[in-house]
Design an enzyme around this catalytic site. Sequence first.
Site, PDB file in Angstrom:
ATOM      1  N   LYS A   1      18.227  -2.603 -34.324  1.00 16.07           N
ATOM      2  CA  LYS A   1      17.907  -1.358 -34.842  1.00 16.07           C
ATOM      3  C   LYS A   1      17.110  -0.420 -34.245  1.00 16.07           C
ATOM      4  CE  LYS A   1      17.290  -4.097 -39.088  1.00 16.07           C
ATOM      5  NZ  LYS A   1      16.016  -4.747 -40.199  1.00 16.07           N
TER       6      LYS A   1
ATOM      7  N   ARG B   1      13.126 -13.809 -21.507  1.00 17.32           N
ATOM      8  CA  ARG B   1      14.271 -13.568 -20.564  1.00 17.32           C
ATOM      9  C   ARG B   1      14.801 -12.192 -20.804  1.00 17.32           C
ATOM     10  NH1 ARG B   1      19.428 -16.968 -18.612  1.00 17.32           N
ATOM     11  NH2 ARG B   1      17.906 -18.004 -17.337  1.00 17.32           N
TER      12      ARG B   1
ATOM     13  N   THR C   1      18.175 -22.676 -19.749  1.00 22.49           N
ATOM     14  CA  THR C   1      16.863 -22.286 -19.817  1.00 22.49           C
ATOM     15  C   THR C   1      16.393 -22.209 -21.159  1.00 22.49           C
ATOM     16  OG1 THR C   1      17.230 -20.907 -17.731  1.00 22.49           O
ATOM     17  CG2 THR C   1      15.325 -20.585 -18.967  1.00 22.49           C
TER      18      THR C   1
ATOM     19  N   HIS D   1      12.816 -16.110 -11.421  1.00 22.69           N
ATOM     20  CA  HIS D   1      13.088 -17.243 -12.470  1.00 22.69           C
ATOM     21  C   HIS D   1      12.105 -18.285 -11.855  1.00 22.69           C
ATOM     22  CE1 HIS D   1      15.285 -19.530 -15.066  1.00 22.69           C
ATOM     23  NE2 HIS D   1      16.355 -19.145 -14.759  1.00 22.69           N
TER      24      HIS D   1
HETATM   25  N1   CP Z   1      19.812 -21.718 -14.197  1.00 24.67           N
HETATM   26  C1   CP Z   1      19.984 -20.616 -15.399  1.00 24.67           C
HETATM   27  O1   CP Z   1      19.171 -19.910 -15.472  1.00 24.67           O
HETATM   28  O2   CP Z   1      20.833 -21.091 -16.305  1.00 24.67           O
HETATM   29  P1   CP Z   1      21.151 -20.439 -17.644  1.00 24.67           P
HETATM   30  O3   CP Z   1      21.615 -19.005 -17.436  1.00 24.67           O
HETATM   31  O4   CP Z   1      22.047 -21.081 -18.475  1.00 24.67           O
HETATM   32  O5   CP Z   1      19.759 -20.261 -18.431  1.00 24.67           O
END
Ligand code: CP
Length: 312
Positions: free
Chosen positions: A85, A107, A58, A135
């Site tokens: 920190k 994320r 991602t 997601h």
């Molecule tokens: N599919 C997916 O979110 O993979 P990563 O965690 O590598 O981003």
Amino acid sequence: MTSPRHLLDFEGYGRDDVLSILDAAEAFFEVSRRPVRKVPTLRGKTIINLFYENSTRTRTSFELAGKRLSADVVNMSVAASSVKKGETLSDTVRTLEAMQPDVIVMRHGASGAPHFVAKRVRCAVVNAGDGTHAHPTQALLDAFTIRRRVGRLDNLIVAICGDIAHSRVARSAAELLALFGAEVRVTGPRTLLPRDAAALGVRVMPTLESALEGVDVVMMLRIQQERLGGTRLPSLREYSRTFGLNRELLGLAKPGALVMHPGPMNRGVEISPEVADGPSSAVLDQVEAGVAVRMAVLYRMAGEGASNPAEA
Ligand code: CP
């Protein structure tokens, strides 16, 4: 109804919104196969990638997507930032916002963190995975891959197998596929099945075999050890024997059924290497689609005014 300003999950997104992103991604897909993989579409725009959790696919694909659109892309390393920190999420994003980005891609391990941020900033926020919640760009790239490999998105039978309870991938896939009339089946160990299956609109199947019967697409998921907390599986060997996909079990699906996995894979646990690398596998197609779909999402969030996305 106006388009949502953010992409946090699919609330406020309809079938036409999804199709418009997938169609733009078709134009961008070809850009990544040119000798010069760059268009000026987002020249002068700024994208900040803010990842509080690990990622290979991602994070890299959002970075490539922004760069191939000629945006200025900043990857903020949380490990080397003032988060270490003690700076709060609220102060971190308000600090980043003061630098005038157009999009923050984030994320976070906490479900709802992107919603929290979206209420505090003026720029667009794109959820690159939050806790066990959503997601959405993974679901979009999966839809893009299915449409290319199966030839349609409507009225599919899709089995999602593994740790469903902790899977933001499963939630977003179910949400998106419902817009296209899919029958979505889920299966896995009882402790890893969702409590809200009815709300998700999915059918819980007792065995992998029953879930696979006649499906068009099978999505295998990783056991997310990092989110299991107190939940324990007896053993990965036992799990593999009961819920691992191999060539023989794949024979229960429709001829030519597509095998998907969002990655990272645990080869020999939820999927055998012969299936992961076999002709039914779409795993690397999913990765390639990720760049095109994220280009389309960034274009939608920051690229107002450009008419042909791949030539603007
Ligand atoms: N599919 C997916 O979110 O993979 P990563 O965690 O590598 O981003």
